[in-house]
Design an enzyme around this catalytic site. Structure first.
Site, PDB file in Angstrom:
ATOM      1  CB  CYS A 128       7.348 -76.550  -4.455  1.00  0.00           C
ATOM      2  SG  CYS A 128       5.908 -76.685  -3.375  1.00  0.00           S
ATOM      3  CG  ASN A 181       4.666 -76.140   1.835  1.00  0.00           C
ATOM      4  OD1 ASN A 181       4.466 -75.868   3.011  1.00  0.00           O
ATOM      5  ND2 ASN A 181       5.109 -77.314   1.474  1.00  0.00           N
ATOM      6  CB  CYS A 233       1.222 -78.923  -5.853  1.00  0.00           C
ATOM      7  SG  CYS A 233      -0.350 -78.062  -6.110  1.00  0.00           S
ATOM      8  NE  ARG A 234       6.030 -77.616  -7.899  1.00  0.00           N
ATOM      9  CZ  ARG A 234       6.668 -76.568  -8.405  1.00  0.00           C
ATOM     10  NH1 ARG A 234       7.570 -76.770  -9.351  1.00  0.00           N
ATOM     11  NH2 ARG A 234       6.403 -75.351  -7.978  1.00  0.00           N
ATOM     12  CB  SER A 235       7.532 -79.037  -1.267  1.00  0.00           C
ATOM     13  OG  SER A 235       6.618 -78.082  -0.824  1.00  0.00           O
ATOM     14  CG  ASP A 284       3.521 -74.797 -10.577  1.00  0.00           C
ATOM     15  OD1 ASP A 284       2.621 -75.495 -10.091  1.00  0.00           O
ATOM     16  OD2 ASP A 284       3.613 -73.560 -10.393  1.00  0.00           O
TER      17      ASP A 284
HETATM   18  P1  4NP Z   1       3.431 -75.925  -5.702  1.00  0.00           P
HETATM   19  O1  4NP Z   1       2.265 -75.491  -6.717  1.00  0.00           O
HETATM   20  O2  4NP Z   1       4.507 -74.892  -5.808  1.00  0.00           O
HETATM   21  O3  4NP Z   1       3.860 -77.252  -6.222  1.00  0.00           O
HETATM   22  O4  4NP Z   1       2.792 -75.976  -4.331  1.00  0.00           O
HETATM   23  C1  4NP Z   1       1.698 -74.204  -6.715  1.00  0.00           C
HETATM   24  C2  4NP Z   1       0.766 -73.857  -5.764  1.00  0.00           C
HETATM   25  C3  4NP Z   1       0.190 -72.600  -5.791  1.00  0.00           C
HETATM   26  C4  4NP Z   1       0.571 -71.690  -6.747  1.00  0.00           C
HETATM   27  C5  4NP Z   1       1.512 -72.025  -7.692  1.00  0.00           C
HETATM   28  C6  4NP Z   1       2.087 -73.287  -7.668  1.00  0.00           C
HETATM   29  N1  4NP Z   1      -0.025 -70.404  -6.781  1.00  0.00           N
HETATM   30  O5  4NP Z   1       0.263 -69.654  -7.728  1.00  0.00           O
HETATM   31  O6  4NP Z   1      -0.802 -70.067  -5.892  1.00  0.00           O
END
Ligand code: 4NP
Length: 157
Positions: free
Chosen positions: A9, A12, A14-16, A127
């Site tokens: 994702c 790294n 939240c989702r992955s 996201d």
């Molecule tokens: P992820 O979520 O891609 O599912 O881990 C996010 C985590 C952090 C950020 C964006 C999305 N960020 O902008 O820091």
């Protein structure tokens, strides 16, 4: 031979990392722990070394998933190390295609929602970072659905 899956994702956190643990647990439930290996990474390295976001950890814990992965940035070498690289959204998909060392290796890139059966209209895992709690539970619903489909697709013996 073990099937090695890398979930990707953006951050790294939240989702992955949730996908990685859900995949591992669903594989274990099918008695396939010895047949698979799962890891996760982000296209953005700004959270490297961090545990998953607390909101994701809490939502996952409520369904019995304990997330302990430490964030890392995806690397070119991952295309050699893994059999499949499964991304959450279009932005990840494009970033991974830019990173792929060859067209042949780019064929390892899949979208997570390709494997969803209970959510056939979804084309990406949204996201949840700037969303409320419901966004995290939607992510878990989509990931559980897709991980079951991915395990079926891998046709493990
Ligand atoms: P992820 O979520 O891609 O599912 O881990 C996010 C985590 C952090 C950020 C964006 C999305 N960020 O902008 O820091």
């Amino acid at each position: 031979m073990k099937k090695k899956i890398l979930f990707v994702c953006l951050g790294n956190i939240c989702r992955s990392p949730a996908a990685e643990e859900i995949f591992r647990q669903l594989a274990a439930r099918r008695g396939l722990s010895e047949c698979v290996e799962a890891d996760s990474a982000g296209t953005y390295g700004g959270h490297a070394g961090e545990l998953p976001d607390m909101r994701m950890r809490e939502a996952a814990a409520s369904r019995g998933y304990r997330l302990t992965h430490r964030s890392r940035q995806v690397a070119e070498e991952d295309f050699d190390r893994f059999d499949r690289i499964v991304v959450m959204d279009d932005r990840n998909y494009e970033a991974l295609h830019r990173l792929a060392p060859s067209r042949e290796l780019a064929a390892k890139i899949y979208r997570m929602t390709e494997f969803c059966r209970r959510h056939p209209d979804r084309t990406y895992v949204p996201d949840p970072y700037y969303e409320g709690r419901a966004g995290f539970y939607l992510v878990l619903d989509l990931l559980e659905d897709a991980c079951e489909g991915l395990l079926d697709d891998l046709a493990l013996e």
